[in-house]
Motif scaffolding. Structure first.
Motif, mmCIF file in Angstrom:
data_model
loop_
_atom_site.group_PDB
_atom_site.id
_atom_site.type_symbol
_atom_site.label_atom_id
_atom_site.label_comp_id
_atom_site.label_asym_id
_atom_site.label_seq_id
_atom_site.Cartn_x
_atom_site.Cartn_y
_atom_site.Cartn_z
ATOM 1 N N MET A 1 0.821 -1.189 0.000
ATOM 2 C CA MET A 1 0.000 0.000 0.000
ATOM 3 C C MET A 1 0.870 1.260 0.000
ATOM 4 S SD MET A 1 -3.027 1.107 -0.108
ATOM 5 C CE MET A 1 -4.440 1.746 0.668
ATOM 6 N N HIS A 2 1.950 1.225 0.765
ATOM 7 C CA HIS A 2 2.817 2.399 0.838
ATOM 8 C C HIS A 2 3.438 2.707 -0.524
ATOM 9 C CE1 HIS A 2 5.472 5.471 1.934
ATOM 10 N NE2 HIS A 2 6.444 4.787 2.452
ATOM 11 N N THR A 3 3.802 1.677 -1.281
ATOM 12 C CA THR A 3 4.402 1.881 -2.603
ATOM 13 C C THR A 3 3.424 2.589 -3.524
ATOM 14 O OG1 THR A 3 5.754 -0.095 -2.341
ATOM 15 C CG2 THR A 3 5.454 0.717 -4.576
ATOM 16 N N ILE A 4 2.162 2.201 -3.479
ATOM 17 C CA ILE A 4 1.135 2.848 -4.314
ATOM 18 C C ILE A 4 0.990 4.308 -3.920
ATOM 19 C CG2 ILE A 4 -1.324 2.890 -4.851
ATOM 20 C CD1 ILE A 4 -1.256 -0.197 -4.487
ATOM 21 N N LEU A 5 0.923 4.572 -2.618
ATOM 22 C CA LEU A 5 0.797 5.963 -2.169
ATOM 23 C C LEU A 5 2.018 6.785 -2.549
ATOM 24 C CD1 LEU A 5 -0.892 5.446 1.301
ATOM 25 C CD2 LEU A 5 -1.864 6.602 -0.694
ATOM 26 N N LYS A 6 3.199 6.192 -2.461
ATOM 27 C CA LYS A 6 4.411 6.920 -2.858
ATOM 28 C C LYS A 6 4.357 7.271 -4.337
ATOM 29 C CE LYS A 6 9.404 7.075 -2.862
ATOM 30 N NZ LYS A 6 9.326 8.173 -3.751
ATOM 31 N N ARG A 7 3.919 6.331 -5.167
ATOM 32 C CA ARG A 7 3.810 6.607 -6.608
ATOM 33 C C ARG A 7 2.776 7.700 -6.879
ATOM 34 N NH1 ARG A 7 4.051 0.387 -8.755
ATOM 35 N NH2 ARG A 7 6.258 0.099 -8.347
ATOM 36 N N LEU A 8 1.643 7.641 -6.188
ATOM 37 C CA LEU A 8 0.626 8.691 -6.347
ATOM 38 C C LEU A 8 1.169 10.037 -5.883
ATOM 39 C CD1 LEU A 8 -2.552 6.756 -5.149
ATOM 40 C CD2 LEU A 8 -1.998 7.451 -7.493
ATOM 41 N N HIS A 9 1.950 10.028 -4.802
ATOM 42 C CA HIS A 9 2.575 11.261 -4.315
ATOM 43 C C HIS A 9 3.559 11.807 -5.337
ATOM 44 C CE1 HIS A 9 5.634 13.574 -2.065
ATOM 45 N NE2 HIS A 9 4.562 14.091 -1.507
ATOM 46 N N ASP A 10 4.358 10.940 -5.915
ATOM 47 C CA ASP A 10 5.336 11.358 -6.920
ATOM 48 C C ASP A 10 4.648 11.978 -8.148
ATOM 49 O OD1 ASP A 10 7.333 10.447 -5.254
ATOM 50 O OD2 ASP A 10 7.672 8.585 -6.373
ATOM 51 N N LYS A 11 3.428 11.518 -8.439
ATOM 52 C CA LYS A 11 2.666 12.068 -9.568
ATOM 53 C C LYS A 11 1.847 13.297 -9.188
ATOM 54 C CE LYS A 11 2.185 7.658 -11.933
ATOM 55 N NZ LYS A 11 1.257 6.658 -12.481
ATOM 56 N N GLY A 12 1.876 13.672 -7.909
ATOM 57 C CA GLY A 12 1.143 14.843 -7.462
ATOM 58 C C GLY A 12 -0.337 14.601 -7.221
ATOM 59 N N LEU A 13 -0.740 13.335 -7.118
ATOM 60 C CA LEU A 13 -2.143 13.015 -6.923
ATOM 61 C C LEU A 13 -2.550 12.958 -5.454
ATOM 62 C CD1 LEU A 13 -2.465 10.308 -9.703
ATOM 63 C CD2 LEU A 13 -3.215 12.694 -9.785
ATOM 64 N N VAL A 14 -1.578 12.729 -4.581
ATOM 65 C CA VAL A 14 -1.835 12.783 -3.141
ATOM 66 C C VAL A 14 -0.750 13.625 -2.489
ATOM 67 C CG1 VAL A 14 -3.037 10.547 -3.018
ATOM 68 C CG2 VAL A 14 -0.572 10.649 -2.626
ATOM 69 N N LEU A 15 -1.088 14.178 -1.337
ATOM 70 C CA LEU A 15 -0.143 14.982 -0.569
ATOM 71 C C LEU A 15 0.188 14.240 0.720
ATOM 72 C CD1 LEU A 15 -1.911 18.440 -0.992
ATOM 73 C CD2 LEU A 15 -0.006 17.523 -2.329
ATOM 74 N N ARG A 16 1.420 14.341 1.137
ATOM 75 C CA ARG A 16 1.872 13.706 2.371
ATOM 76 C C ARG A 16 1.712 14.703 3.514
ATOM 77 N NH1 ARG A 16 7.205 10.490 1.573
ATOM 78 N NH2 ARG A 16 6.981 11.811 -0.209
ATOM 79 N N ALA A 17 1.440 14.198 4.693
ATOM 80 C CA ALA A 17 1.302 15.055 5.871
ATOM 81 C C ALA A 17 2.578 15.858 6.065
ATOM 82 C CB ALA A 17 1.011 14.221 7.109
ATOM 83 N N ALA A 18 2.429 17.087 6.519
ATOM 84 C CA ALA A 18 3.568 17.994 6.687
ATOM 85 C C ALA A 18 4.598 17.444 7.670
ATOM 86 C CB ALA A 18 3.091 19.364 7.148
ATOM 87 N N ASP A 19 4.141 16.699 8.660
ATOM 88 C CA ASP A 19 5.087 16.185 9.651
ATOM 89 C C ASP A 19 5.810 14.928 9.175
ATOM 90 O OD1 ASP A 19 3.136 14.246 9.821
ATOM 91 O OD2 ASP A 19 2.598 14.682 11.896
ATOM 92 N N GLY A 20 5.503 14.475 7.952
ATOM 93 C CA GLY A 20 6.207 13.347 7.360
ATOM 94 C C GLY A 20 5.808 11.992 7.897
ATOM 95 N N ARG A 21 4.707 11.913 8.633
ATOM 96 C CA ARG A 21 4.269 10.621 9.174
ATOM 97 C C ARG A 21 3.951 9.654 8.044
ATOM 98 N NH1 ARG A 21 -0.672 10.985 12.402
ATOM 99 N NH2 ARG A 21 -1.205 12.497 10.802
ATOM 100 N N ARG A 22 4.438 8.466 8.167
ATOM 101 C CA ARG A 22 4.176 7.442 7.160
ATOM 102 C C ARG A 22 2.681 7.083 7.181
ATOM 103 N NH1 ARG A 22 7.685 2.054 6.124
ATOM 104 N NH2 ARG A 22 6.681 1.546 4.162
ATOM 105 N N GLY A 23 2.081 7.043 6.026
ATOM 106 C CA GLY A 23 0.680 6.681 5.926
ATOM 107 C C GLY A 23 -0.280 7.835 6.085
ATOM 108 N N ALA A 24 0.227 9.031 6.323
ATOM 109 C CA ALA A 24 -0.637 10.196 6.483
ATOM 110 C C ALA A 24 -0.694 10.953 5.161
ATOM 111 C CB ALA A 24 -0.126 11.089 7.607
ATOM 112 N N TYR A 25 -1.551 10.491 4.262
ATOM 113 C CA TYR A 25 -1.713 11.093 2.948
ATOM 114 C C TYR A 25 -3.136 11.611 2.809
ATOM 115 C CZ TYR A 25 2.613 8.766 1.492
ATOM 116 O OH TYR A 25 3.910 8.352 1.361
ATOM 117 N N ARG A 26 -3.313 12.557 1.896
ATOM 118 C CA ARG A 26 -4.652 13.042 1.559
ATOM 119 C C ARG A 26 -4.674 13.368 0.077
ATOM 120 N NH1 ARG A 26 -4.554 18.653 1.117
ATOM 121 N NH2 ARG A 26 -2.751 19.629 2.052
#
Length: 77
Positions: A1-26
């Motif tokens: 699941m984390h790999t998918i979120l990282k790829r979505l983040h790299d494409k600008g489709l999700v944002l990571r929490a400002a504090d850098g917590r793993r799994g805190a995406y929106r």
């Protein structure tokens, strides 16, 4: 699941929490923004965007038509 979120983040489709917590995406965009983007893409891909808009508008409910008229600054009936 984390790999998918990282790829979505790299494409600008999700944002990571400002504090850098793993799994805190929106989502980077809300549902209305994504829908509007899809509508623009559909207009850009069609052979005649004006005809496409005409077909779209004829399918609006009276409430949606009133809202569209207000957004465009036109007078309603």
């Amino acid at each position: 699941m984390h790999t998918i979120l990282k790829r979505l983040h790299d494409k600008g489709l999700v944002l990571r929490a400002a504090d850098g917590r793993r799994g805190a995406y929106r989502p980077a965009k809300n549902a209305a923004e994504l829908t509007a983007e899809a509508m623009h893409e559909a207009l850009d891909q069609g052979p005649d965007p004006i005809v496409t808009l005409q077909h779209f508008v004829t399918g609006l409910s009276p409430e949606e038509e009133r809202a569209l008229r207000e957004l465009l600054g036109g007078d309603g009936p």
